[in-house]
Motif scaffolding. Structure first.
Motif, PDB file in Angstrom:
ATOM      1  N   MET A 171     -11.171 -14.012 -52.643  1.00  0.00           N
ATOM      2  CA  MET A 171     -11.980 -13.205 -51.728  1.00  0.00           C
ATOM      3  C   MET A 171     -11.670 -13.572 -50.291  1.00  0.00           C
ATOM      4  SD  MET A 171     -16.130 -12.862 -51.548  1.00  0.00           S
ATOM      5  CE  MET A 171     -16.496 -13.743 -50.047  1.00  0.00           C
ATOM      6  N   SER A 172     -11.748 -12.610 -49.398  1.00  0.00           N
ATOM      7  CA  SER A 172     -11.556 -12.866 -47.978  1.00  0.00           C
ATOM      8  C   SER A 172     -12.512 -13.938 -47.492  1.00  0.00           C
ATOM      9  CB  SER A 172     -11.805 -11.583 -47.184  1.00  0.00           C
ATOM     10  OG  SER A 172     -11.987 -11.863 -45.815  1.00  0.00           O
ATOM     11  N   ARG A 173     -12.039 -14.784 -46.581  1.00  0.00           N
ATOM     12  CA  ARG A 173     -12.921 -15.823 -46.059  1.00  0.00           C
ATOM     13  C   ARG A 173     -13.827 -15.287 -44.969  1.00  0.00           C
ATOM     14  NH1 ARG A 173      -9.605 -19.965 -42.105  1.00  0.00           N
ATOM     15  NH2 ARG A 173      -9.013 -18.459 -40.525  1.00  0.00           N
ATOM     16  N   MET A 174     -13.602 -14.044 -44.515  1.00  0.00           N
ATOM     17  CA  MET A 174     -14.398 -13.476 -43.427  1.00  0.00           C
ATOM     18  C   MET A 174     -15.342 -12.387 -43.893  1.00  0.00           C
ATOM     19  SD  MET A 174     -11.860 -13.182 -40.150  1.00  0.00           S
ATOM     20  CE  MET A 174     -11.261 -14.634 -39.286  1.00  0.00           C
ATOM     21  N   PHE A 175     -14.947 -11.628 -44.914  1.00  0.00           N
ATOM     22  CA  PHE A 175     -15.742 -10.492 -45.360  1.00  0.00           C
ATOM     23  C   PHE A 175     -16.591 -10.855 -46.569  1.00  0.00           C
ATOM     24  CE2 PHE A 175     -11.896  -8.239 -43.599  1.00  0.00           C
ATOM     25  CZ  PHE A 175     -12.529  -7.729 -42.481  1.00  0.00           C
ATOM     26  N   SER A 176     -17.702 -10.144 -46.709  1.00  0.00           N
ATOM     27  CA  SER A 176     -18.483 -10.283 -47.928  1.00  0.00           C
ATOM     28  C   SER A 176     -17.707  -9.655 -49.085  1.00  0.00           C
ATOM     29  CB  SER A 176     -19.829  -9.567 -47.776  1.00  0.00           C
ATOM     30  OG  SER A 176     -19.630  -8.162 -47.729  1.00  0.00           O
ATOM     31  N   ARG A 177     -18.133  -9.983 -50.303  1.00  0.00           N
ATOM     32  CA  ARG A 177     -17.473  -9.415 -51.483  1.00  0.00           C
ATOM     33  C   ARG A 177     -17.545  -7.884 -51.455  1.00  0.00           C
ATOM     34  NH1 ARG A 177     -20.061 -11.958 -55.152  1.00  0.00           N
ATOM     35  NH2 ARG A 177     -18.503 -13.503 -55.751  1.00  0.00           N
ATOM     36  N   GLN A 178     -18.694  -7.332 -51.042  1.00  0.00           N
ATOM     37  CA  GLN A 178     -18.847  -5.873 -51.031  1.00  0.00           C
ATOM     38  C   GLN A 178     -17.871  -5.224 -50.059  1.00  0.00           C
ATOM     39  OE1 GLN A 178     -22.813  -4.499 -50.174  1.00  0.00           O
ATOM     40  NE2 GLN A 178     -22.196  -2.366 -50.007  1.00  0.00           N
ATOM     41  N   THR A 207     -14.312  -5.363 -51.307  1.00  0.00           N
ATOM     42  CA  THR A 207     -14.110  -4.371 -52.363  1.00  0.00           C
ATOM     43  C   THR A 207     -13.890  -2.984 -51.778  1.00  0.00           C
ATOM     44  OG1 THR A 207     -15.423  -5.643 -53.941  1.00  0.00           O
ATOM     45  CG2 THR A 207     -15.132  -3.294 -54.406  1.00  0.00           C
ATOM     46  N   GLU A 208     -14.652  -2.630 -50.737  1.00  0.00           N
ATOM     47  CA  GLU A 208     -14.490  -1.324 -50.094  1.00  0.00           C
ATOM     48  C   GLU A 208     -13.101  -1.196 -49.469  1.00  0.00           C
ATOM     49  OE1 GLU A 208     -16.441   0.993 -50.554  1.00  0.00           O
ATOM     50  OE2 GLU A 208     -18.481   0.250 -50.808  1.00  0.00           O
ATOM     51  N   ILE A 209     -12.624  -2.263 -48.845  1.00  0.00           N
ATOM     52  CA  ILE A 209     -11.289  -2.239 -48.235  1.00  0.00           C
ATOM     53  C   ILE A 209     -10.222  -2.093 -49.311  1.00  0.00           C
ATOM     54  CG2 ILE A 209      -9.615  -3.602 -46.919  1.00  0.00           C
ATOM     55  CD1 ILE A 209     -12.022  -4.821 -45.408  1.00  0.00           C
ATOM     56  N   GLY A 214     -20.059   3.593 -42.778  1.00  0.00           N
ATOM     57  CA  GLY A 214     -20.149   2.309 -43.455  1.00  0.00           C
ATOM     58  C   GLY A 214     -18.796   1.629 -43.532  1.00  0.00           C
ATOM     59  N   ALA A 215     -18.757   0.489 -44.207  1.00  0.00           N
ATOM     60  CA  ALA A 215     -17.510  -0.266 -44.327  1.00  0.00           C
ATOM     61  C   ALA A 215     -16.429   0.556 -45.019  1.00  0.00           C
ATOM     62  CB  ALA A 215     -17.756  -1.565 -45.096  1.00  0.00           C
ATOM     63  N   ALA A 216     -16.831   1.354 -46.015  1.00  0.00           N
ATOM     64  CA  ALA A 216     -15.857   2.164 -46.749  1.00  0.00           C
ATOM     65  C   ALA A 216     -15.204   3.188 -45.819  1.00  0.00           C
ATOM     66  CB  ALA A 216     -16.526   2.859 -47.923  1.00  0.00           C
ATOM     67  N   GLY A 217     -16.004   3.844 -44.987  1.00  0.00           N
ATOM     68  CA  GLY A 217     -15.458   4.829 -44.057  1.00  0.00           C
ATOM     69  C   GLY A 217     -14.529   4.194 -43.045  1.00  0.00           C
ATOM     70  N   GLN A 218     -14.900   3.032 -42.544  1.00  0.00           N
ATOM     71  CA  GLN A 218     -14.039   2.326 -41.598  1.00  0.00           C
ATOM     72  C   GLN A 218     -12.714   1.949 -42.252  1.00  0.00           C
ATOM     73  OE1 GLN A 218     -15.822  -0.865 -39.272  1.00  0.00           O
ATOM     74  NE2 GLN A 218     -17.861  -0.089 -39.750  1.00  0.00           N
TER      75      GLN A 218
END
Length: 292
Positions: free
Chosen positions: A1-8, A11-13, A141-145
């Protein structure tokens, strides 16, 4: 998992990468470098994408009285960098609102949006009906970005370079011809490696200088527990002070560093009612400590 982003968010990225035929780890690497792990800013209580307003873009898109007004108000200049962006994202959104009051479309086109800092001016090239459609995607949201960033990479013809790990080509195409000056290609390579190696021992410890979505979640948890601070994703002196107060109140060494024991104590102290943001944060912190 990324050390900067949450798991959610990670996953969106990854989903956006798969949708556009990009290697997920490579897209995560660019997202980390472009955003420093920060996905949202709190603006009047709303989660908004990070933005940067470019006064020289705005200047080019105006003429006559509108341009004169924008220059007089310090919102436009023919010189790049002459219109400074405030450090705080809320203040940047205020700057954008002032520019939009002069010319909405020109202001939104002159702003870079979200994880990938994609310029609004690219809306037509990227296949949107108008600049507002691009902005709606960024604000969804994160998915759109993530989709917006992936769409740009695809349209710019960088898929092959990204999937082939040609970081110099990606750096030139995404960051511009001056990419070597700030070591953009080297940062990309290091970020890509991290996606597989994971954080180094101790990397999940948060302290002054740490940044990203995980810091935001730490801040939000502390606010929920009665330790007020800015939830800006930047572990500064205010966050360290709040952590020290929490540590002192819970019998921990008050060093202002959110290590494993402090994170476990925060997880234990958070209320849990089966639903709601703080319950989710409790689950997240418990999972984070369990993975450390």
């Amino acid at each position: 998992m990324s050390r900067m982003f949450s798991r959610q968010t990670a996953t969106e990225i990854e989903k956006a990468a798969q949708e556009f035929g990009l290697e997920p780890a490579a897209l995560l690497a660019i997202a980390e470098i472009e955003s420093a792990g920060q996905v949202f800013a709190k603006v009047e209580g709303r989660n908004e994408p990070l933005i940067r307003f470019e006064g020289h873009y705005f200047d080019r898109r105006l003429s006559g009285a509108a341009r004169d007004r924008a220059r007089a108000e310090g919102l436009a200049s023919p010189n790049a960098g002459a219109v400074a962006n405030p450090r705080a994202q809320a203040a940047r959104w205020q700057l954008l609102d002032r520019a939009a009051a002069i010319d909405h479309q020109a202001a939104y086109e002159s702003t870079s949006w979200g994880l990938g800092q994609v310029m609004g001016a690219h809306w037509q090239w990227l296949g949107f009906n108008d600049v507002d459609a691009l902005v709606t995607e960024a604000r969804s949201g994160a998915a759109g970005q993530a989709r917006l960033m992936a769409r740009y990479l695809d349209k710019a013809g960088l898929t092959g370079a990204l999937n082939g790990h040609d970081w110099e080509a990606v750096g030139h195409g995404y960051n511009g011809p001056g990419f070597r000056k700030n070591g953009y290609h080297l940062k990309l390579s290091e970020a890509y490696t991290r996606q597989f190696d994971g954080p180094a021992p101790g990397d999940r410890t948060m302290t002054v200088g740490s940044r990203g979505e995980l810091v935001t979640e730490l801040q939000e948890a502390l606010v929920a527990l009665g330790y007020p601070m800015d939830t800006d994703g930047i572990y500064g002196p205010g966050t360290a002070t709040a952590v020290k107060r929490f540590q002192a109140d819970h019998g921990l060494a008050a060093d202002g560093i959110a290590g494993e024991r402090t994170q476990a104590a925060i997880a234990s102290a958070l209320p849990f009612s089966g639903s709601g943001m703080w319950s989710k944060l409790k689950v997240w912190f418990a999972g984070l400590v369990g993975r450390a």
